[in-house]
Design a protein around this motif. Structure first.
Motif, PDB file in Angstrom:
ATOM      1  N   TYR A  30       0.837  -1.205   0.000  1.00 20.11           N
ATOM      2  CA  TYR A  30       0.000   0.000   0.000  1.00 20.11           C
ATOM      3  C   TYR A  30       0.875   1.259   0.000  1.00 20.11           C
ATOM      4  O   TYR A  30       0.662   2.174  -0.794  1.00 20.11           O
ATOM      5  CB  TYR A  30      -0.920  -0.031   1.220  1.00 20.11           C
ATOM      6  CG  TYR A  30      -1.699   1.233   1.472  1.00 20.11           C
ATOM      7  CD1 TYR A  30      -2.872   1.499   0.789  1.00 20.11           C
ATOM      8  CD2 TYR A  30      -1.263   2.169   2.420  1.00 20.11           C
ATOM      9  CE1 TYR A  30      -3.596   2.655   1.023  1.00 20.11           C
ATOM     10  CE2 TYR A  30      -1.981   3.313   2.664  1.00 20.11           C
ATOM     11  CZ  TYR A  30      -3.155   3.560   1.961  1.00 20.11           C
ATOM     12  OH  TYR A  30      -3.857   4.710   2.198  1.00 20.11           O
ATOM     13  N   ASN A  34       1.193   3.682  -3.276  1.00 27.29           N
ATOM     14  CA  ASN A  34       0.600   5.007  -3.131  1.00 27.29           C
ATOM     15  C   ASN A  34       1.632   6.126  -3.159  1.00 27.29           C
ATOM     16  O   ASN A  34       1.339   7.212  -3.647  1.00 27.29           O
ATOM     17  CB  ASN A  34      -0.280   5.056  -1.880  1.00 27.29           C
ATOM     18  CG  ASN A  34      -1.580   4.324  -2.127  1.00 27.29           C
ATOM     19  OD1 ASN A  34      -2.360   4.722  -2.976  1.00 27.29           O
ATOM     20  ND2 ASN A  34      -1.791   3.230  -1.426  1.00 27.29           N
ATOM     21  N   SER A  51      -4.864  10.759  -7.269  1.00 24.75           N
ATOM     22  CA  SER A  51      -4.280   9.713  -6.433  1.00 24.75           C
ATOM     23  C   SER A  51      -4.969   9.597  -5.072  1.00 24.75           C
ATOM     24  O   SER A  51      -4.816   8.589  -4.390  1.00 24.75           O
ATOM     25  CB  SER A  51      -2.786   9.935  -6.239  1.00 24.75           C
ATOM     26  OG  SER A  51      -2.548  11.138  -5.543  1.00 24.75           O
ATOM     27  N   VAL A  55      -6.029   5.960  -2.741  1.00 23.79           N
ATOM     28  CA  VAL A  55      -5.467   5.979  -1.389  1.00 23.79           C
ATOM     29  C   VAL A  55      -6.585   5.784  -0.364  1.00 23.79           C
ATOM     30  O   VAL A  55      -6.447   4.984   0.570  1.00 23.79           O
ATOM     31  CB  VAL A  55      -4.711   7.301  -1.115  1.00 23.79           C
ATOM     32  CG1 VAL A  55      -4.398   7.469   0.356  1.00 23.79           C
ATOM     33  CG2 VAL A  55      -3.437   7.367  -1.934  1.00 23.79           C
TER      34      VAL A  55
END
Length: 100
Positions: A30, A34, A51, A55
């Motif tokens: 993650y 991200n 983005s 997220v």
């Protein structure tokens, strides 16, 4: 909790450790993905902060995964209390049915 053999203890410990390791890997992926998406947005595709959507969505999934592993997973006190209550309830029902 009933007495467990050494094999049962080892099996349960491996299962719980595997679940926790799975969450740590999930969290690491993650973060890496991200940060990469944020960098792509910051240094390239700057039209909108797109983005933020993955997220938030993936972050919710990560939180739910963490809850299932650390709060609701095997060995948590709350889960063990619920399991014990269900055992007691089932035993009472069984006793009532046997008396009839």
């Amino acid at each position: 909790m009933p007495q467990l053999s050494e094999d049962d203890i080892d099996r349960l410990a491996r299962k719980r450790a595997g679940a926790k390791l799975g969450w740590y890997v999930h969290a690491a992926v993650y973060l890496v993905v991200n940060v990469g998406m944020f960098a792509a947005w910051q240094f390239g595709l700057r039209s909108r902060p797109w983005s933020a959507y993955p997220v938030l969505g993936w972050g919710l999934g990560l939180v739910l995964h963490g809850l299932s592993v650390f709060v609701l997973g095997g060995g948590s006190a709350w889960r063990e209390q619920l399991v014990q209550r269900e055992r007691d309830r089932l035993r009472r029902e069984q006793d009532r049915a046997a008396r009839r």
